[in-house]
Motif scaffolding. Structure first.
Motif, PDB file in Angstrom:
ATOM      1  N   UNK A  46       5.005  18.942  -1.314  1.00  0.00           N
ATOM      2  CA  UNK A  46       5.285  20.311  -0.892  1.00  0.00           C
ATOM      3  C   UNK A  46       4.002  21.027  -0.474  1.00  0.00           C
ATOM      4  N   UNK A  47       2.896  20.719  -1.137  1.00  0.00           N
ATOM      5  CA  UNK A  47       1.614  21.354  -0.771  1.00  0.00           C
ATOM      6  C   UNK A  47       1.097  20.850   0.554  1.00  0.00           C
ATOM      7  N   UNK A  48       1.509  19.646   0.964  1.00  0.00           N
ATOM      8  CA  UNK A  48       1.051  19.070   2.227  1.00  0.00           C
ATOM      9  C   UNK A  48       1.826  19.626   3.414  1.00  0.00           C
ATOM     10  N   UNK A  49       2.977  20.229   3.161  1.00  0.00           N
ATOM     11  CA  UNK A  49       3.823  20.759   4.228  1.00  0.00           C
ATOM     12  C   UNK A  49       3.235  22.076   4.732  1.00  0.00           C
ATOM     13  N   UNK A  50       3.019  22.175   6.041  1.00  0.00           N
ATOM     14  CA  UNK A  50       2.489  23.449   6.554  1.00  0.00           C
ATOM     15  C   UNK A  50       3.466  24.583   6.322  1.00  0.00           C
ATOM     16  N   UNK A  51       2.933  25.751   6.110  1.00  0.00           N
ATOM     17  CA  UNK A  51       3.788  26.931   5.926  1.00  0.00           C
ATOM     18  C   UNK A  51       4.654  27.139   7.161  1.00  0.00           C
ATOM     19  N   UNK A  62       4.050   5.841  -5.536  1.00  0.00           N
ATOM     20  CA  UNK A  62       4.028   5.984  -6.991  1.00  0.00           C
ATOM     21  C   UNK A  62       3.105   7.111  -7.430  1.00  0.00           C
ATOM     22  N   UNK A  63       2.091   7.411  -6.641  1.00  0.00           N
ATOM     23  CA  UNK A  63       1.116   8.442  -7.007  1.00  0.00           C
ATOM     24  C   UNK A  63       1.517   9.830  -6.527  1.00  0.00           C
ATOM     25  N   UNK A  64       2.416   9.909  -5.564  1.00  0.00           N
ATOM     26  CA  UNK A  64       2.795  11.205  -5.009  1.00  0.00           C
ATOM     27  C   UNK A  64       3.964  11.809  -5.771  1.00  0.00           C
ATOM     28  N   UNK A  98       0.823  -1.205   0.000  1.00  0.00           N
ATOM     29  CA  UNK A  98       0.000   0.000   0.000  1.00  0.00           C
ATOM     30  C   UNK A  98       0.863   1.263   0.000  1.00  0.00           C
ATOM     31  N   UNK A  99       1.924   1.260   0.791  1.00  0.00           N
ATOM     32  CA  UNK A  99       2.821   2.422   0.828  1.00  0.00           C
ATOM     33  C   UNK A  99       3.530   2.626  -0.513  1.00  0.00           C
ATOM     34  N   UNK A 100       3.927   1.534  -1.156  1.00  0.00           N
ATOM     35  CA  UNK A 100       4.573   1.643  -2.459  1.00  0.00           C
ATOM     36  C   UNK A 100       3.605   2.194  -3.503  1.00  0.00           C
ATOM     37  N   UNK A 101       2.344   1.758  -3.460  1.00  0.00           N
ATOM     38  CA  UNK A 101       1.339   2.271  -4.386  1.00  0.00           C
ATOM     39  C   UNK A 101       1.121   3.768  -4.154  1.00  0.00           C
ATOM     40  N   UNK A 102       1.077   4.176  -2.905  1.00  0.00           N
ATOM     41  CA  UNK A 102       0.919   5.589  -2.586  1.00  0.00           C
ATOM     42  C   UNK A 102       2.123   6.387  -3.075  1.00  0.00           C
TER      43      UNK A 102
END
Length: 55
Positions: A49-54, A41-43, A35-39
């Motif tokens: 960078x958008x997930x990182x809080x300012x 591949x999609x990221x 599951x982590x490998x599939x994730x």
């Protein structure tokens, strides 16, 4: 740091996956890795960078 995060962080390198998953079952580990490998591949780096809080 939450108690759960501290518990996983204090586990040995070999024991961290078991501690994080709450099981030492090889089938569960294999499923989690798949599951982590599939994730991964999609990221794209841009998405991360958008997930990182300012700062």
């Amino acid at each position: 740091m939450s108690d759960r995060r501290a518990e996983v962080a204090s586990a040995s390198v070999d024991g961290a996956p078991s501690t994080a998953l709450g099981t030492s079952d090889p089938a569960e580990h294999a499923q989690a890795v798949a599951l982590l490998e599939a994730l991964a591949e999609r990221l794209a780096p841009e998405m991360l960078a958008r997930l990182t809080p300012d700062a």
